[in-house]
Every structure is written in structure tokens, then in C-alpha cells.
Design a protein around this motif. Sequence first.
Motif, short mmCIF file in Angstrom:
data_model
loop_
_atom_site.label_atom_id
_atom_site.label_comp_id
_atom_site.label_asym_id
_atom_site.label_seq_id
_atom_site.Cartn_x
_atom_site.Cartn_y
_atom_site.Cartn_z
N SER A 191 0.84 -1.21 0.00
CA SER A 191 0.00 0.00 0.00
C SER A 191 0.86 1.25 0.00
CB SER A 191 -0.90 0.02 1.25
OG SER A 191 -1.57 -1.19 1.43
N ILE A 192 1.86 1.26 0.89
CA ILE A 192 2.76 2.41 1.05
C ILE A 192 4.19 1.88 1.04
CG2 ILE A 192 3.47 4.30 2.58
CD1 ILE A 192 0.65 4.10 3.87
N MET A 193 5.08 2.55 0.33
CA MET A 193 6.48 2.15 0.35
C MET A 193 7.39 3.37 0.31
SD MET A 193 6.85 0.53 -3.53
CE MET A 193 8.59 0.13 -3.36
N PHE A 237 1.63 4.71 -9.26
CA PHE A 237 1.42 5.38 -7.98
C PHE A 237 0.43 6.53 -8.13
CE2 PHE A 237 5.56 3.38 -7.72
CZ PHE A 237 5.51 2.75 -6.48
N TRP A 238 -0.23 6.81 -7.03
CA TRP A 238 -1.19 7.92 -7.01
C TRP A 238 -0.45 9.25 -7.09
CZ3 TRP A 238 -6.44 7.81 -7.33
CH2 TRP A 238 -7.07 6.57 -7.14
N GLU A 239 -1.02 10.18 -7.86
CA GLU A 239 -0.52 11.56 -7.91
C GLU A 239 -1.26 12.33 -6.82
OE1 GLU A 239 0.45 15.10 -8.17
OE2 GLU A 239 -1.21 15.20 -9.60
N LEU A 294 3.35 15.26 -7.79
CA LEU A 294 3.78 14.60 -6.55
C LEU A 294 3.33 13.15 -6.55
CD1 LEU A 294 3.03 17.18 -3.72
CD2 LEU A 294 5.25 16.51 -4.61
N TYR A 295 4.31 12.24 -6.54
CA TYR A 295 4.00 10.82 -6.45
C TYR A 295 4.43 10.25 -5.10
CZ TYR A 295 3.08 11.09 -11.44
OH TYR A 295 2.56 11.42 -12.68
N GLY A 296 4.78 11.11 -4.18
CA GLY A 296 5.16 10.67 -2.84
C GLY A 296 5.22 11.86 -1.90
N ILE A 297 5.12 11.59 -0.61
CA ILE A 297 5.22 12.63 0.41
C ILE A 297 6.59 12.52 1.06
CG2 ILE A 297 4.19 13.59 2.50
CD1 ILE A 297 1.58 12.21 1.69
N TYR A 298 7.34 13.61 1.04
CA TYR A 298 8.73 13.57 1.50
C TYR A 298 8.84 13.33 3.00
CZ TYR A 298 8.14 18.44 3.18
OH TYR A 298 7.73 19.57 3.84
N ARG A 299 9.98 12.73 3.40
CA ARG A 299 10.33 12.55 4.81
C ARG A 299 11.33 13.65 5.16
NH1 ARG A 299 12.36 6.66 5.91
NH2 ARG A 299 14.00 7.42 4.56
N ILE A 349 2.17 5.90 -2.55
CA ILE A 349 0.96 5.07 -2.40
C ILE A 349 0.68 4.38 -3.73
CG2 ILE A 349 -1.49 5.07 -1.80
CD1 ILE A 349 -0.98 7.74 -0.32
N SER A 350 0.66 3.06 -3.70
CA SER A 350 0.53 2.32 -4.96
C SER A 350 -0.93 2.17 -5.38
CB SER A 350 1.15 0.93 -4.82
OG SER A 350 0.34 0.08 -4.02
N LYS A 351 -1.12 2.17 -6.69
CA LYS A 351 -2.46 1.97 -7.23
C LYS A 351 -2.85 0.50 -7.28
CE LYS A 351 -3.08 6.13 -10.02
NZ LYS A 351 -3.34 6.66 -11.38
N SER A 352 -1.86 -0.39 -7.25
CA SER A 352 -2.20 -1.81 -7.29
C SER A 352 -2.82 -2.27 -5.98
CB SER A 352 -0.95 -2.65 -7.59
OG SER A 352 0.02 -2.50 -6.57
#
Length: 523
Positions: A119-121, A138-140, A168-173, A356-359
Motif C-alpha cells: 500500500s505504502i512504500m 502510484f497515485w498523484e 507529486l507521487y510521494g510525500i517527503y520525509r 501510495i501504490s495503485k495496485s
Amino acid sequence: MNLYANKKGRKAKGFAVLLSLAMLLSLLGACSGGGGNSGGSQPADTKAETAGEGAGSENSPLKLSIMVPSFKTDLPDKNSPVLKELESYTNTDITMQFVPNSSYPDKMNITLASGQLPSIMVVDRTPSFINAARAGAFWELSPYLKDYPNLSQANDVVLNNSSIDGKLYGIYRARTLGRMGVTINKDWLEKVGMEPPKTIDEFYSMLKAFKEQDPDGNGKDDTYGLVVTKYAGPWDIMQVWFGAPNKWGVGEDGKLVPTHMTPEYKEALAFFRKLYEEGLVNEDFAVMDPAVWMDPLVNGQAGAVVDVADMARRIDGRMQDKAERETSYMSVHQAPVGPKGHRDMPTQGYSSMLAISKSAIKTEEELKRVLKFLDQINDPKMQLLLSYGMEGRHYEMKDGFLISTVTEADVALVKEYEAMNQMLMFIPQVLPPLEQTDVNKQIEEVYKANEAIIVANPAEPLVSQVYAQKGQQLDNIIADARIKYIVGQLDEKGLDEAIALWRSSGGDEYIAEINKLYEEANS
């Protein structure tokens, strides 16, 4: 195109703006161990809101699988009270997938290729991720962040730096910008009669003394200066000391040039080779697992390490566990001054992203529940839980300071929260300050002082099509050549041939494209 250029009337383009705003980011920085100072706006407490939307009943737990890197082998299982508290707070049912940090890039590539995504990676802007994101894996997330009280506080510049094609395809750390430092064994430094090095020459002399002057006093020739692993970060950091660019630099003609095509890069490599030839760095660095990076310092084999300044806290903590004393074992300092002045490599303002993956997350309804979860773990309570565990079990608060009550020997307790902080974004970061030990004070001093010497990468937000296609091959050519040169398997002619191979394998196309993108971004 910069998706965030006009948000709230601000423009985030150009080297000067990126650097000045990035300085502000350092106040919000977060170390991989979860430490740091409070900064920025206070995150909202989202616990009081409803459990959120998603598949199944609104109140049923959201099933999530989460893949993150880990630095140790004893890791939380389903019975971890920390994981259970997280699930209770966020109304989720979580399956954690911990991957050794040393093999995480390979595992990420294999996972992306398989199409069977969690789900999240945790992801990096590698060619494989860029291609997967562009292919719709991945979700935009750009349209959604504004709807969440914590995520909406994300820094515009870092969002832009971590974007792909303005999306944005991810939220930064988030990470402290000026985070790097030189960690040194204080006892060894005193034994050889030296002060912390202020110049590269003094740094070399210190490493040589650690090798030759029996700093542990056992009468044996069994010590060396600097410990490095197959993680290439220390070489990248030290290159910048010599005046080499941080990945890309601006040449005299105003064009961007990659660091390995500068004379300062070669000067740095000659220094690294000298360290290796004289036995001042561990000879197995090219194969040493980063998971045991701290062991030679803790065990009295090596005397220094170049990495994030907060590594000093972790090393000192392990040494205190072995033999507690009032004073610290380690000290941490800024980079030494090099031939081009006082310089150090910053972080990007972030370390990887959560995608966040779409699969696994198939509908927008499910996506919003996942974003609700990610927003919730930015709450103060969750930042504290995932960084340090549970109050009264793993830490205690005294006079407003957080004091860990577990040691390395408390394997079962540490296991309950180990590596859980790898899912944290720290948007914004709000954690209580750590106990004011000498080491912790020094770390904060280094962070602050580094703001004046960090060297920005002017190409940071640019996304190259050539690199997306050929980046892995190009990176491997330079990385392999650097290692071979350091250990003496390549001479300068061989190094030049490797750089020529890089250029003919797509490097020249890469340079041309990056310069076109840079010109467009600054026009």
C-alpha cells in the motif's frame, strides 16, 4: 514547470531561492533516529476526527501493508505494543515489511518490476521509480494535500524538489538541511595530543595518528582512522570539502557540470586513495554492511566517521551502554576547511518519500483513507510513539526533556519500536528536545553552524528523461570507477576512460538535457 511556483504568492525557482528557503528547512529537520528540535507550526491532532472513508465500513480498520528500510535485525512483529497503539490511534490493520537498508534499493527495484506493490512504500527518485510513476503505478497526490491539517503544511520548495514532471507521487520525509558532521572518539583525540581538525590537512594528520600512535593504549597495531561502508555517502560528503560540486555545479560559462567532471573531484579521489594506501580507512569498505557501521567505533577499532552529525549520539549511546560514565565518549564537529573554503554537503531537505501504490489502493475513496492515516502519523503523539516508543516503557520526560530508558541490551524493548520511525514524514516536526548531554548540544550546534556552509545542488528539482532511462547505468559507471580508483585498481588514465565511457553511454545527452531544463527553470 514548477507546480508550486505561485502557491500563496510564492515562487520557488532558481538557485538563490532554493538555497535561502532550504536554510529555513533546517529548523524543521529530522534525524533518522527521530531526534531534533521542535520547529514550525504545530500539527493538528487528528485523532478526534472520524475514522475516515475507505473500503468496507467507515468504521472498519483500514488494511495497510507498509515497506520501509531497517538498520537492525530485531524488528517489531504483530505483537509490538507500539504497532498496536499505532493501529488503535489510526483505525488500521498494518502489515509491516522491513527491508535491510543495505539492500533496500535492490528490493525496491525488484518490487517495482513485480507490480505487486505494498500500500505504502519508501521510495527514492531513482530511474525505476520515475518510470513506474510515469507509467501510473502510484497515485498523484498534488490535489489532495491541502485537505489534511498536517500534510497541508508541507514546504513548497521540498515538494518541488521531490516532484516528477511537476507532479507529486510521494510525500517527503523531512530532514535537517545542514545535518552532516565529523564524529570523533574524544579519548583517542586526547591520547594523541590533538584538537578537533579545522582543516583537511589536520583531518588527515588525526587519522594518521589514530593509525600509528596506539590511541587505545593496548600496545598493538590494531587501530585505524576512518570507518566507511559500501554506502557511498562519506565519499560524497568529503568531495564537497575539496570544492567539488554537490552532484552538479555551475561552471565559469554558466553551464551545469557534473561533479565527476571537475578537477576538485579528482583532487578528492587522490586524497581518498592516499587514505586507503596508508591504511587510514578500513580496507573492506567496498563490501562492509552499513548495518555494522558503528561497530568499529564502539569496539575501539576506528576513531572517526563522516556522516550525519546525530550518528555521534547513537555511537555514544552504545558506548555508554557498555560502560556508563558522566562524560561523553564521542564529539562531533563541522567539516574541515578545504582548498576552496568551508563547505559541506546538505541533505535535500528530505530523505526519500512515501508513495501510495495503485495496485494495492485502487479507489480514490481508499486513497483518502490512506492519506488520513499519513496525516495522523504526523500528529505529535504519533511522532513521539514511532520515534521513541511509549512513555514509561521506553522513555521518560524530565523537566521538558526526553530521556530514553532503554539500552542496547534491552533487545526485546528496543525491538518494539525499532525502524518504525522510517514511516515518519515530520510535517511539521514537533518532538520534545532530547536530554541536554554534551553530545546532543554539539549536534544542535553543528546543525546551526552548517547553515552557513552548505552547498546546494542547482539541479535538485530537475527531472531528466535521459536519466530516467539510463541513470542506473550511468551511476554505476562512476560509482564503480571511484571505488576501483580508491583501492588502486584504476590509475588516472583508467579513471578518465571511465568518465569517457559515462559520457558516451548517455552522459553527454544527460548534461545537455539538464542544462536545457536549468535554463528554462531560471528564465
